[in-house]
Structures are given as C-alpha cells and as structure tokens.
Design an enzyme around this catalytic site. Structure first.
Site, PDB file in Angstrom:
ATOM      1  N   TYR A  89       1.031  -1.256  -0.009  1.00 30.66           N
ATOM      2  CA  TYR A  89      -0.101   0.134   0.048  1.00 30.66           C
ATOM      3  C   TYR A  89       0.857   1.250   0.056  1.00 30.66           C
ATOM      4  O   TYR A  89       0.502   2.140  -0.875  1.00 30.66           O
ATOM      5  CB  TYR A  89      -0.960  -0.027   1.263  1.00 30.66           C
ATOM      6  N   SER A 230       5.281  -8.552  40.069  1.00 31.84           N
ATOM      7  CA  SER A 230       4.709  -9.986  40.205  1.00 31.84           C
ATOM      8  C   SER A 230       5.399 -11.136  40.393  1.00 31.84           C
ATOM      9  O   SER A 230       4.928 -12.014  40.210  1.00 31.84           O
ATOM     10  CB  SER A 230       3.646  -9.887  39.021  1.00 31.84           C
ATOM     11  N   GLY A 231       6.788 -10.873  40.005  1.00 29.60           N
ATOM     12  CA  GLY A 231       7.797 -12.002  39.903  1.00 29.60           C
ATOM     13  C   GLY A 231       7.932 -12.397  38.398  1.00 29.60           C
ATOM     14  O   GLY A 231       8.716 -13.281  38.215  1.00 29.60           O
ATOM     15  N   GLY A 232       7.159 -11.927  37.695  1.00 26.60           N
ATOM     16  CA  GLY A 232       7.505 -12.020  36.132  1.00 26.60           C
ATOM     17  C   GLY A 232       8.605 -11.253  35.726  1.00 26.60           C
ATOM     18  O   GLY A 232       9.311 -10.322  36.361  1.00 26.60           O
ATOM     19  N   ARG A 303     -12.029 -12.729  37.618  1.00 29.09           N
ATOM     20  CA  ARG A 303     -11.052 -11.794  36.880  1.00 29.09           C
ATOM     21  C   ARG A 303     -11.263 -10.486  37.458  1.00 29.09           C
ATOM     22  O   ARG A 303     -10.389  -9.798  37.988  1.00 29.09           O
ATOM     23  CB  ARG A 303     -10.978 -11.810  35.619  1.00 29.09           C
ATOM     24  N   LYS A 380       9.543  -8.208  23.691  1.00 32.42           N
ATOM     25  CA  LYS A 380       9.994  -9.144  24.866  1.00 32.42           C
ATOM     26  C   LYS A 380      11.366  -9.656  24.928  1.00 32.42           C
ATOM     27  O   LYS A 380      12.008  -9.708  25.862  1.00 32.42           O
ATOM     28  CB  LYS A 380       8.766 -10.197  24.804  1.00 32.42           C
ATOM     29  N   ASP A 461      -5.110 -50.804  48.819  1.00 27.61           N
ATOM     30  CA  ASP A 461      -6.454 -51.668  48.620  1.00 27.61           C
ATOM     31  C   ASP A 461      -7.591 -50.933  48.772  1.00 27.61           C
ATOM     32  O   ASP A 461      -8.745 -51.208  48.874  1.00 27.61           O
ATOM     33  CB  ASP A 461      -6.494 -53.030  50.011  1.00 27.61           C
ATOM     34  N   LYS A 516      -4.766 -24.303  20.492  1.00 27.99           N
ATOM     35  CA  LYS A 516      -5.679 -22.828  20.389  1.00 27.99           C
ATOM     36  C   LYS A 516      -5.517 -22.165  19.013  1.00 27.99           C
ATOM     37  O   LYS A 516      -4.315 -22.231  18.380  1.00 27.99           O
ATOM     38  CB  LYS A 516      -4.668 -21.932  21.389  1.00 27.99           C
TER      39      LYS A 516
HETATM   40  P1  XMP Z   1      -5.656 -17.526  26.644  1.00 28.74           P
HETATM   41  O1  XMP Z   1      -6.111 -18.347  27.726  1.00 28.74           O
HETATM   42  O2  XMP Z   1      -6.323 -16.286  26.507  1.00 28.74           O
HETATM   43  O3  XMP Z   1      -4.108 -17.359  27.225  1.00 28.74           O
HETATM   44  O4  XMP Z   1      -5.501 -18.163  25.399  1.00 28.74           O
HETATM   45  C1  XMP Z   1      -3.374 -16.439  26.256  1.00 28.74           C
HETATM   46  C2  XMP Z   1      -2.211 -15.819  27.399  1.00 28.74           C
HETATM   47  O5  XMP Z   1      -2.656 -14.844  28.123  1.00 28.74           O
HETATM   48  C3  XMP Z   1      -2.714 -15.294  29.637  1.00 28.74           C
HETATM   49  N1  XMP Z   1      -3.912 -15.046  30.258  1.00 28.74           N
HETATM   50  C4  XMP Z   1      -3.944 -13.979  31.123  1.00 28.74           C
HETATM   51  N2  XMP Z   1      -3.228 -13.177  31.478  1.00 28.74           N
HETATM   52  N3  XMP Z   1      -4.747 -11.915  32.829  1.00 28.74           N
HETATM   53  C5  XMP Z   1      -3.531 -12.147  32.561  1.00 28.74           C
HETATM   54  O6  XMP Z   1      -2.607 -11.405  33.053  1.00 28.74           O
HETATM   55  C6  XMP Z   1      -5.665 -12.824  32.624  1.00 28.74           C
HETATM   56  O7  XMP Z   1      -6.737 -12.590  32.768  1.00 28.74           O
HETATM   57  C7  XMP Z   1      -5.473 -13.746  31.647  1.00 28.74           C
HETATM   58  N4  XMP Z   1      -6.173 -14.842  30.856  1.00 28.74           N
HETATM   59  C8  XMP Z   1      -5.088 -15.496  29.961  1.00 28.74           C
HETATM   60  C9  XMP Z   1      -2.523 -16.710  29.581  1.00 28.74           C
HETATM   61  O8  XMP Z   1      -1.674 -17.202  30.764  1.00 28.74           O
HETATM   62  C10 XMP Z   1      -1.713 -16.871  28.221  1.00 28.74           C
HETATM   63  O9  XMP Z   1      -0.195 -16.717  28.423  1.00 28.74           O
END
Ligand code: XMP
Length: 524
Positions: A89, A230-232, A303, A380, A461, A516
């Site tokens: 485009y 968060s530990g992430g 959630r 990332k 058993d 998925k």
């Molecule tokens: P799904 O289940 O949607 O997950 O296929 C894709 C990615 O997203 C993460 N996931 C979440 N992360 N809050 C988050 O911070 C959420 O509510 C949530 N739902 C799913 C999941 O672990 C995967 O990495």
C-alpha cells in the site's frame, strides 16, 4: 533539562502504519540489525515530530489508495529529505501521489513470487536477486509514477520495485518483513544502512545507559516512584532499572493475593531484595482475596474481583509508604512493552478513533500519579536481554508467563484455600519435572489445572474418590495460536505418578491435547 526520547538519542527509522497486519514486523526486523525503528500511525503530522528520522517506511494496509476514505500520508514527509520506502500500500500511495496510476488488479496476488532485479547496482537490492518474495495485494500499479523508473519485476508485477529518478524514494510491491520473503531482512537492512546511513547502535548495553539517564532526568533529584511487581520478567526488569536509576526512591510492592504459585511470595522477596537490591514491600492480602472469591465460579467474575481487589490493596499499601524526606510519591512504574504501545497506536481506519492504551486495572486514574514506563520501546526478547545484562537470572528472565488472576483461573469452579493448595502442589511437581527433563525453555507455558469433578481410583487396597488434575503445556510464538507440547509418554507417566502419590485429593491426571484455537491456553 528536557527529557530526551529514545528516538532522539538513537538514529531512528520511522515506520508509518497503514494498518497492515505485518506492520509491526518491519520495526521488529530492523531492531534485529541493531537499528532503532519506531512505528506511528500513517496520519502522523510530520511537523509534530520532536525528532528527525533517518528514513521513513510506509507500510502495507488493507485499503485502496483511490477509495474516498483511504488514509494518506502527510506530504511533509517528502520535505524531510530522507530516504523513503513504500511497501505494498505504501508503494501504491507513492504512485497515487505521483500520477494516480493505481487500480484494481485482474486478480488478487497472494503468495510467493520470484524477484527479478533489473538494476543490480541499486543499493536497495545489494546482495539480493532471484529471491522469493511474498505478495499480498489486490490493487496494483497500472503505470509508472511520474519521475520513477522500474528496478525490479516479478511474473505478475511489472512494477515490483521502483525508484524515483532523482530522490531516494523507493516502492516495492512485496512484503520484505515476513519471513516468507527469503531476503527481506537483507532488503530492510540495505534500506536502513546503505540508503539512510542509520547507525547500528541499538543495543541493550547502550539502552541501559541512556534509559537510566532518561529516568533520572524525568524523575528529578527528589521525587519518589512506586510500582507493583509480580515475580514475572517485565515487572522485575522494570524495577531493577528503576533501582539502578534512583535507588531506594523506587518502592516496589508485591501483593500476595493467595493465588500465586507455591512459595512464590517468599521466592520473589528473596530474589528481588537479596539478589537485586530492590526496595520491596510484600503485602499478604491472601485472606482478603480468598474471602471475596468465596462462592464465585464464573471466570470473568473471578478476574474482576481479583483486579479490583488488587487496586484496592495496592492503593492502601501505597498510602502507607511515606518517604523519609516528606516527599509525596509522584510516579507509578508500569512494565508496558512495545507491542502494547503498537496496539494502542495502530491505525485501524480513518473514521475510527485510535485506541488509547489502558493501564492495568485503572490504577492510574485513581491514584493521580504520573506514569513512568521504561520498557515501552522494547519487544519481549529485548526485555529479556536487558534483564540478563542487569544481572537477573536466566531462570527468571525466561520464566513462563503467569496470568494476573493466577491459580484462581486454574482452579475450575469455586476457589478455596484447600483447592488452591492442591492445584499449587500439582503445578509445582509438574514444573519441577519439566525443568529436570531440560524442557522448560522449549515450552512456552505449562501449568496444572484442578478440575471440579471427582473420579474413582484405587490406592493400595482402598477405593478412592477424588479430583482430577489436567496438565497443559503449549508451544507458541505469540499466544494467539498455540499447539500442545508432545511430551514423551515416559515423562507424562512419571509426572502423573508423582502427582497422584504426592498430592492428597487427586486420583487421576490427564494431559490436554487441544490446540488454540479452538481451545484457549487457560482453562477458564
Ligand atoms: P488464553 O487463555 O487467552 O491465554 O489463550 C493467552 C495468554 O494470556 C494469559 N492470560 C491472562 N493473563 N490476565 C493475565 O494477566 C488474564 O486474565 C489472563 N487470561 C489469560 C495466559 O496465561 C496466556 O499466557
């Protein structure tokens, strides 16, 4: 002192996005060559840029340049006097501006084509010829734009590559940013290095230095910053960077919501405080979260409850942090990454408003703090590299993602302390075995879920009648699509045996073999 943007410190290629699903890949590919690239919507006013790009790329897009509502580039882009590359485009846009010779093709061209370079001396095509290129277009050029010449063709595209006779303005019909274009990366590098003369200095080593200075300039000598961890990987890297920049004026808070992984709060505390010198407060709010989750089985409600309770607890704890010198906390750290930024600026259509990025759970709205996002320019893998340079362990930097609602969405049905304990323990054993087998880094995400059904078993058993654990492990590049991981049978046998033997309340283990789509990664 004015705070410099990354794009004013590093030579930058500006990618103007016309809405192609591949646009972000252009930025990605250039970064792989240590060239900094930034994407902005195609509607960007050039006069509003506070920095000058070394070159501009016009991306592909789903529109027709001749349509009434088609998006168009600000013509000031040509006054920048820098090289321009139009892709698909983007090329048609250049042709539209220079003679309007664009229309519908006889048929849509989608798939591979062979590139035939006519002018082998052109710097754009250095080291590229007869390579496979990826086509995806319905419109095409019906003639050469005024002042341009053809430098490459393909069987179906007589104007596959064009260049202006006098200026370094290029158009290509194919998509160099997708990996199906075998030498596409080389072409983008040729554009940025040979034509734009961009410095290849975008490295995380250089980024650390400039970013620390940028944070110091922004925050000033006294202001205080707060942030959730968060530990992430993202929140840890962002926190470590803040600590390097302003020391204890950065306050990290870890909220233990009762649905973290086994021993998580203690492990994170040890790593962040002892290992990385981060000024961290751990808040045990597990009872508060679990009492709010009582009786709730709907995943979306779980959630919401966790998100809202998190905001509440975080704000309450933030209030308690009173810096010694009487300063108020002024900034909130957020680990936003570049893909989130791209999504929020991505151009979806001239009539649609551009989405603004929503900060997690609305913390900012309530707290009246200014936002600080040191990772907002990074992908990332760049964050991971940065983390390693900052001395964060390989194990943490390559940790699988963990959802905010945690084990609450991995205990199907009602979340109780007892159910969380079962899910946690099974998950711990599973991940331990994955690590022992040397598979952790090959898998994108793995976890155990506790199902709300009972099943008959036999132990010694005794007849047992207890719950079922489902194991999930996936491979993916983007988490939008995913495949289940093909473990050896002996591995699954070992994990199943350990879980049933070591976790009270579990009689049976299953392995989830759904991709998925149609399934999602998480079970709830
Ligand atoms: P799904 O289940 O949607 O997950 O296929 C894709 C990615 O997203 C993460 N996931 C979440 N992360 N809050 C988050 O911070 C959420 O509510 C949530 N739902 C799913 C999941 O672990 C995967 O990495």
């Amino acid at each position: 002192m004015a705070v410099e943007q990354v794009s004013s410190v590093f030579d930058t290629i500006l990618v103007l996005d016309f809405g192609s699903q591949y646009s972000h890949l252009i930025t990605r590919r250039l970064r792989e060559f240590n060239i900094y690239a930034e994407m902005l919507p195609c509607t960007q006013k050039i006069s509003e840029l506070s920095w000058k790009p070394k070159g501009v790329i016009l991306s592909g897009g789903p529109y027709s340049v001749y349509a009434e509502d088609a998006p168009h580039v600000d013509h000031d882009v040509f006054k920048l006097n820098v090289p321009i590359l139009g892709i698909c485009y983007g090329m048609q846009e250049l042709a539209w501006i220079n003679g309007k010779q664009v229309g519908r093709g006889e048929k849509r061209e989608y798939g591979p084509a062979t590139l035939n370079v006519l002018d082998k001396s052109d710097p754009l095509f250095a080291n590229i010829d007869h390579s496979t290129v990826w086509m995806s277009h319905g419109d095409k050029l019906h003639g050469l734009p005024t002042g341009f010449k053809t430098i490459a063709t393909s069987d179906n595209s007589p104007y596959c590559g064009i260049v202006h006779e006098k200026e370094p303005i290029y158009g290509i019909q194919f998509h160099p940013e997708v990996t199906h274009s075998t030498q596409g990366k080389q072409l983008l590098k040729n554009f940025a290095v040979n034509l734009c003369h961009a410095n290849q200095n975008w490295t995380m080593e250089n980024f650390i230095e400039t970013e620390i200075q940028r944070i110091r300039d922004l925050v000033g000598p006294t202001a205080e910053v707060i942030g959730a961890v968060s530990g992430g990987v993202d929140s840890t890297v962002a926190s470590k960077l803040m600590t390097e920049a302003i020391g204890n004026r950065f306050h990290a808070i870890l909220v233990d919501n009762g649905v973290l992984r086994l021993n998580e709060a203690a492990t994170v505390k040890k790593t962040l405080v002892e290992g990385l010198g981060i000024n961290l407060t751990v808040v045990d709010a597990s009872e508060e979260f679990l009492s709010k989750l009582k009786g709730v089985t709907d995943p979306e409600k779980k959630r919401k409850i966790i998100g809202n309770t998190f905001i509440h607890v975080f704000e309450r704890e933030a209030e308690k942090i009173k810096p010694k010198d009487g300063q108020e906390i002024q900034y909130l750290l957020q680990g936003t990454l570049y893909p989130d930024v791209i999504e929020s600026i991505s151009f979806k259509g001239p009539s649609q408003t551009i989405k603004t990025h929503h900060n997690v759970g609305g913390l900012l709205d309530n707290m009246k703090l200014k936002l600080i996002e040191p990772l907002r320019e990074l992908f990332k893998d760049e964050v991971r590299h940065l983390g390693e340079l900052l001395g964060i362990s390989h194990e943490l930097v390559w940790r699988h993602p963990f959802p905010g609602p945690g084990i609450a969405i991995r205990v199907l049905g009602e979340v109780t302390k007892e159910q969380v304990a079962i899910a946690r323990k099974a998950d711990y054993i599973y991940i331990e075995e994955i690590r022992k087998a040397g598979l952790y880094d090959k898998i994108s995400q793995a976890f155990a879920c506790l199902l709300p059904v009972k099943s008959v078993g036999v132990m010694g058993d005794q007849r047992t009648y207890e719950q079922v654990i489902a194991l999930r492990a996936i491979e993916t590049t983007d988490f939008m699509t995913a495949d289940w991981y093909p473990f050896e049978h002996s591995f699954l046998k070992k994990v199943a045996s350990r879980i049933v033997n070591e976790v009270d309340g579990v009689a049976r283990v299953t392995y989830d073999i759904t991709s998925k789509p149609p399934a999602t990664v998480e079970w709830e």
